[in-house]
Structure formats: C-alpha cells, structure tokens
Scaffold this motif. Structure first.
Motif, PDB file in Angstrom:
ATOM      1  N   GLU A 187      45.672 -36.137  56.194  1.00 11.73           N
ATOM      2  CA  GLU A 187      45.445 -34.780  56.682  1.00 11.73           C
ATOM      3  C   GLU A 187      45.679 -33.731  55.592  1.00 11.73           C
ATOM      4  N   HIS A 198      47.269 -31.933  67.613  1.00 10.28           N
ATOM      5  CA  HIS A 198      45.943 -31.961  66.986  1.00 10.28           C
ATOM      6  C   HIS A 198      45.789 -33.196  66.098  1.00 10.28           C
ATOM      7  N   PHE A 199      46.696 -33.341  65.136  1.00 12.31           N
ATOM      8  CA  PHE A 199      46.625 -34.537  64.279  1.00 12.31           C
ATOM      9  C   PHE A 199      46.924 -35.795  65.095  1.00 12.31           C
ATOM     10  N   GLU A 240      48.184 -30.892  61.519  1.00 15.20           N
ATOM     11  CA  GLU A 240      46.971 -30.602  60.750  1.00 15.20           C
ATOM     12  C   GLU A 240      47.238 -29.680  59.564  1.00 15.20           C
TER      13      GLU A 240
END
Ligand code: DX5
Ligand code: ZN
Length: 213
Positions: free
Chosen positions: A91, A38-39, A68
């Motif tokens: 983040e 995701h990140f 994340e």
C-alpha cells in the motif's frame, strides 16, 4: 524468541487493565493493530485509544498499520513514540521516503508483507529498516489459521539478512501458538505476534512463556 502480544484480541471494555496484564505477564512488546476499513475489511482504533493504551504499557509499543494512507497515519501516531512502526509494502508507493520520515521521528521503521508478497519487493530497502513483519494470515482479523508457506519465506529472508550482514529482525504475525512457534524459531524468526492464543488463555503468563522457545 521475543513475544509481542496483540491487543486486537483483548477485552476493549477494560483495555488499560488488559495492557497492564500482558506487560505484567512478561510480553516484550505491545502489538497494536491499526486498521482503516479500506486497506483491510475491518476498523480498529485511532490515536486517542492507542495513547490511552500506551500510558498503561510498561513495554514498548509495536504499531502495525493496515491502512491506505501510511503517511497520514504515521504523522498521527508519531507523538505516541512506538518502538516500531510498520507499514504494508503493498500500500505504499514511496517506501524509502516513508522510512526516512519514520526515522526522523526517532521510531524504528518496519515493513509488512502480506502472505502473497514476494521478498524481492524489499530487496533494496532491507538495509534501511529495522524489522520485517511477515503476515502468516491475511490481515484484518485475529483468530485465523497460520499459513504454512510463511516458514519457507522466513527461512529465505533469514538468508537474505544474514548474507547481507544486517541486523534486521524478522517478526511473524497471525495464527501463532505453542504448536508452530518451534518451527518459526527454526526458520530464524526473532519475534512472534500472538493475539488469540494469549488472550484466549486462562493464564497470559503461561501462554507467553510457552512461546518463548
Ligand atoms: C491481524 C493482525 C494480528 C492479529 C493476530 O491482521 O495483524 O496482529 O491480532 O492475531 P492472532 O494471533 O489471533 O492470529
Ligand atoms: Zn498485527
């Protein structure tokens, strides 16, 4: 210069053997890249595999979170007790709170900055962390080319740390090899992370030795 070997470029079919080999070859830290898909656009390993690698490691672990939900992953990896646990400032809404949480587990907190991220982001929490990790590639993959603006950033960070009288270490991650390590040393970097350069070499020891400038 201290050397952290990134296992991202290791042969995962024989990870325990690879971890033993880099430790025997003289690395100072075993750098573990945790990616959540995701990140960063890549997915790597979770606590089961990291735990197994940690058992083979006779050098301290340096866990680099590229995720994340930093708090969730910090709790997940706390029992493995790495020496350093680093999270990306881009983040994290509450970095100061997370730093305290990492410290409460007896782990040294570190903050990672992507290539575009300004040093001003960490100005007021520099004294609370043990290490700053400057990304010299965009996080997510091994084997990318070194982004040269990292040198200027490292020099400025070195001045910030020294003028504040701090002992915070500077680590650089991405595209490090025997060609740019001297410039990194001159810029005031303390630790280099290397994956492809070490694991792509026929002698892990020679590769690590060549980074120890
Ligand atoms: C990239 C990782 C790095 C990576 C470095 O997102 O954080 O640790 O393994 O690999 P090389 O040394 O191959 O650039
Ligand atoms: Zn890394």
């Amino acid at each position: 210069m201290l050397v952290a070997a990134s296992i991202l470029s290791a042969n995962f079919g024989k990870l325990d053997e690879e971890v033993r080999a880099i430790c025997d070859a003289g690395c100072d830290f075993v750098h573990v890249d945790v990616m959540d898909g995701h990140f960063v656009p890549n997915l790597t390993i979770g606590p089961v595999v990291v735990n197994s690698a940690a058992k083979s490691a006779v050098k301290p672990l340096d866990i680099h979170l590229m995720v994340e939900n930093n708090t969730f992953f910090t709790e997940l990896f706390a029992s493995i007790k790495p020496k350093y646990l680093s999270f990306h400032i881009e983040e994290e809404k509450h970095p100061h709170r997370l730093i305290q949480k990492i410290k409460s587990y007896g782990i040294h907190p570190a903050i990672v900055l992507n290539p575009h991220t300004s040093l001003q982001e960490i100005e007021y929490i520099l004294e609370d962390i043990d290490m700053v990790l400057l990304m010299s590639v965009n996080p997510g993959f091994g084997g990318q080319s070194f982004i040269r603006s990292t040198l200027k950033k490292a020099k400025t960070l070195r001045k910030m740390i020294d003028s504040a009288g701090l002992k915070t270490l500077i680590e650089v991650d991405g595209g490090v090899n025997d060609k740019n390590v001297h410039e990194l040393k001159n810029a005031g970097v303390d630790i280099v992370v290397a994956g492809n350069y070490i694991f792509g070499s026929s002698s892990y020891k020679d590769a690590i030795d060549s980074l120890r400038v």
